[in-house]
Design an enzyme around this catalytic site. Structure first.
Site, PDB file in Angstrom:
ATOM      1  N   ASN A 112       0.729  -1.276   0.093  1.00  0.00           N
ATOM      2  CA  ASN A 112      -0.073  -0.067  -0.068  1.00  0.00           C
ATOM      3  C   ASN A 112       0.918   1.396   0.003  1.00  0.00           C
ATOM      4  O   ASN A 112       2.075   1.238  -0.374  1.00  0.00           O
ATOM      5  CB  ASN A 112      -0.890   0.143   1.186  1.00  0.00           C
ATOM      6  CG  ASN A 112      -2.279   0.504   0.713  1.00  0.00           C
ATOM      7  OD1 ASN A 112      -2.373   1.723   0.260  1.00  0.00           O
ATOM      8  ND2 ASN A 112      -3.229  -0.011   1.177  1.00  0.00           N
ATOM      9  N   ARG A 113       0.297   2.430   0.202  1.00  0.00           N
ATOM     10  CA  ARG A 113       0.899   3.407   0.032  1.00  0.00           C
ATOM     11  C   ARG A 113       1.722   4.090   1.357  1.00  0.00           C
ATOM     12  O   ARG A 113       0.968   4.005   2.509  1.00  0.00           O
ATOM     13  CB  ARG A 113      -0.152   4.822  -0.496  1.00  0.00           C
ATOM     14  CG  ARG A 113      -0.216   4.195  -1.852  1.00  0.00           C
ATOM     15  CD  ARG A 113      -1.349   5.523  -2.466  1.00  0.00           C
ATOM     16  NE  ARG A 113      -1.482   5.283  -4.051  1.00  0.00           N
ATOM     17  CZ  ARG A 113      -2.205   4.339  -4.587  1.00  0.00           C
ATOM     18  NH1 ARG A 113      -3.102   3.383  -3.715  1.00  0.00           N
ATOM     19  NH2 ARG A 113      -2.238   4.101  -5.828  1.00  0.00           N
ATOM     20  N   HIS A 130       3.590  -0.047  -2.635  1.00  0.00           N
ATOM     21  CA  HIS A 130       3.730  -1.540  -2.742  1.00  0.00           C
ATOM     22  C   HIS A 130       5.249  -2.084  -2.987  1.00  0.00           C
ATOM     23  O   HIS A 130       5.565  -2.726  -3.808  1.00  0.00           O
ATOM     24  CB  HIS A 130       3.057  -2.168  -3.897  1.00  0.00           C
ATOM     25  CG  HIS A 130       1.451  -2.102  -3.825  1.00  0.00           C
ATOM     26  ND1 HIS A 130       1.059  -2.245  -2.654  1.00  0.00           N
ATOM     27  CD2 HIS A 130       0.659  -2.018  -5.054  1.00  0.00           C
ATOM     28  CE1 HIS A 130      -0.642  -2.247  -2.929  1.00  0.00           C
ATOM     29  NE2 HIS A 130      -0.603  -2.126  -4.083  1.00  0.00           N
ATOM     30  N   HIS A 170      -1.681  -9.959  -3.876  1.00  0.00           N
ATOM     31  CA  HIS A 170      -2.401  -8.752  -4.665  1.00  0.00           C
ATOM     32  C   HIS A 170      -3.076  -9.615  -5.819  1.00  0.00           C
ATOM     33  O   HIS A 170      -3.175  -9.088  -6.984  1.00  0.00           O
ATOM     34  CB  HIS A 170      -1.503  -7.773  -5.226  1.00  0.00           C
ATOM     35  CG  HIS A 170      -2.086  -6.630  -5.694  1.00  0.00           C
ATOM     36  ND1 HIS A 170      -3.065  -6.479  -6.350  1.00  0.00           N
ATOM     37  CD2 HIS A 170      -1.809  -5.343  -4.987  1.00  0.00           C
ATOM     38  CE1 HIS A 170      -3.341  -5.179  -6.407  1.00  0.00           C
ATOM     39  NE2 HIS A 170      -2.837  -4.379  -5.772  1.00  0.00           N
ATOM     40  N   ASP A 198     -11.292   1.582  -3.115  1.00  0.00           N
ATOM     41  CA  ASP A 198      -9.743   1.338  -3.094  1.00  0.00           C
ATOM     42  C   ASP A 198      -9.475   1.747  -1.701  1.00  0.00           C
ATOM     43  O   ASP A 198      -8.747   2.677  -1.236  1.00  0.00           O
ATOM     44  CB  ASP A 198      -9.308   2.215  -4.081  1.00  0.00           C
ATOM     45  CG  ASP A 198      -7.667   1.917  -4.286  1.00  0.00           C
ATOM     46  OD1 ASP A 198      -7.263   0.927  -3.398  1.00  0.00           O
ATOM     47  OD2 ASP A 198      -6.953   2.465  -5.230  1.00  0.00           O
ATOM     48  N   GLU A 257      -6.846  -7.109  -0.404  1.00  0.00           N
ATOM     49  CA  GLU A 257      -5.213  -7.595   0.204  1.00  0.00           C
ATOM     50  C   GLU A 257      -5.466  -7.560   1.826  1.00  0.00           C
ATOM     51  O   GLU A 257      -5.702  -6.361   2.309  1.00  0.00           O
ATOM     52  CB  GLU A 257      -4.559  -6.193  -0.561  1.00  0.00           C
ATOM     53  CG  GLU A 257      -4.944  -6.099  -2.077  1.00  0.00           C
ATOM     54  CD  GLU A 257      -4.773  -4.897  -2.666  1.00  0.00           C
ATOM     55  OE1 GLU A 257      -3.594  -4.107  -2.106  1.00  0.00           O
ATOM     56  OE2 GLU A 257      -5.283  -4.476  -3.412  1.00  0.00           O
TER      57      GLU A 257
HETATM   58  C1  GAL Z   1      -3.961  -1.435  -5.169  1.00  0.00           C
HETATM   59  C2  GAL Z   1      -3.915  -0.190  -4.894  1.00  0.00           C
HETATM   60  C3  GAL Z   1      -4.491   0.500  -6.234  1.00  0.00           C
HETATM   61  C4  GAL Z   1      -3.705   0.414  -7.293  1.00  0.00           C
HETATM   62  C5  GAL Z   1      -3.264  -1.051  -7.578  1.00  0.00           C
HETATM   63  C6  GAL Z   1      -2.414  -1.028  -8.341  1.00  0.00           C
HETATM   64  O1  GAL Z   1      -3.649  -2.309  -4.125  1.00  0.00           O
HETATM   65  O2  GAL Z   1      -4.908   0.003  -3.684  1.00  0.00           O
HETATM   66  O3  GAL Z   1      -4.664   1.930  -5.841  1.00  0.00           O
HETATM   67  O4  GAL Z   1      -2.340   1.099  -7.113  1.00  0.00           O
HETATM   68  O5  GAL Z   1      -3.001  -1.744  -6.175  1.00  0.00           O
HETATM   69  O6  GAL Z   1      -2.615  -0.763  -9.864  1.00  0.00           O
END
Ligand code: GAL
Length: 353
Positions: free
Chosen positions: A76-77, A106, A181, A253, A318
């Site tokens: 995640n971020r 990630h 993922h 999301d 996730e």
């Molecule tokens: C998810 C994330 C999304 C996007 C995706 C990958 O886990 O929450 O915002 O980045 O991965 O495209």
């Protein structure tokens, strides 16, 4: 074990098959310790592959959707790709560029999804139900402190579950947040959308995000919002409601805060696809689950069997600690210290009715 193409580091990726006596089967590759195929029966006993992906490793290496991959060192971020630990500030790779400014996503540019893992001796035989991958993430990789030794074990059970176990140990304090993922569509990968799945998420709270998809701070109740999945709803029923959080996420999301009673495996979410009768239950030891409804897929590339995966053609669940945890003292901690072992388990249990 069969060759699965060439990884960018020049190694031949291998595909390993795990199966039980009932035909439930997972296929995993050492590139990214990635789940490639998952064959689950429908109500009539017919099997379909319920995860999106590619037919060869080159597809996984060439796209950044993270299909089926193991994500780390931090899933995640992380806001602005920066955090402070024991008085020192660390700068991580800023590999994501949402409207609010760049952030870390990630694990960075070359996260755990983009490296070749080694396979534990003894788990590589022809007929098996589990396999263990190992990877050493070195000090400074993507900006993270300390060497981190990670193990990911995939197993299939006789009860048609895929079980993923994670373990990690570090030689310096470092944040760790691992997940898988996979993008699921219980009608089978390639089905046009996932909006008809009935979803429940065992969460009374979620982590609100800003326009940059980064946590705003604190938690919010799901009650009265389109994020309330405590009772089953079709994924598509409320996804386009004019709610600020759905606008920020371009759909779902969001990380949900699981209503777990104590430690151990707890039910995080269920998904049921009425057409096939397939049902998925996700159980985890983690405190949260990110529901991502594949809002960024747009059919621009060919996946398995040439399928073009359109927007919202799958959903991810996730299991993880909350996003931006290294900067959020109010969230459950993600710092692993030398001498400690990180461990976490998630099970994806399949049935049909
Ligand atoms: C998810 C994330 C999304 C996007 C995706 C990958 O886990 O929450 O915002 O980045 O991965 O495209």
């Amino acid at each position: 074990m069969t060759p699965f193409g060439h990884a960018p580091d020049g190694r031949t990726a291998q595909l390993y098959r795990l199966e039980n006596s009932r035909g439930f089967r997972a296929e995993v590759t050492d590139y990214g310790a990635t789940l490639v195929r998952l064959l689950a029966p429908d109500a009539r006993g017919e099997f379909a592959d319920v995860v999106l992906g590619f037919d060869r490793v080159e597809g996984y290496a060439g796209h950044d959707a993270y299909f089926g991959a193991t994500i780390g060192r931090c899933a995640n971020r992380i806001a602005a790709g920066r955090f402070t630990l024991d008085g020192r500030t660390y700068s991580l790779a800023q590999n994501n560029h949402p409207p609010g400014g760049p952030c870390h996503l990630h694990g960075g540019r070359r996260g755990f999804d983009r490296v070749s893992w080694s396979v534990d001796e003894g788990t590589g035989s022809e007929s098996r139900s589990s396999i263990r991958f190992r990877f050493r993430s070195v000090d400074g990789e993507e900006g993270y402190p300390g060497n981190l030794d990670v193990e990911v074990t995939y197993g299939v059970t006789e009860a048609n579950a895929l079980r993923i176990e994670y373990r990690a140990a570090a030689d310096r304090p470092t944040p760790v947040n691992l997940t898988n993922h996979s993008y699921f569509n219980l009608a089978g990968e390639g089905a046009p959308d996932a909006l008809g799945h009935m979803l429940t998420v065992a969460a009374s709270q979620f982590v609100p995000i800003d326009a940059g998809l980064v946590p705003k701070g604190g938690l919010a109740p799901v009650g009265g919002t389109p994020l309330d999945f405590r009772a089953a709803h079709r994924i598509g029923d409320r996804i386009d409601q004019p709610h600020e959080q759905l606008r920020h996420g371009a759909g779902y999301d969001h990380c949900f805060v699981l209503d777990r009673g104590g430690a151990g495996l707890a039910l995080a979410a269920t998904a049921f696809e009425p057409g096939s009768g397939r049902r998925l239950e996700v159980h985890t030891t983690e405190p949260g689950v990110q529901l991502y409804t594949a809002n960024f897929l747009n059919g621009s590339f060919a996946g398995k069997k040439g399928h073009r995966y359109g927007r919202r053609s799958a959903f991810c669940l996730e299991t993880e600690h909350f996003p931006d945890s290294p900067n959020r003292p109010e969230f459950p901690p993600v710092i692993l210290r030398p001498g400690e072992t990180f461990s976490s388990v998630t099970e994806y249990r399949f049935s049909a009715q």
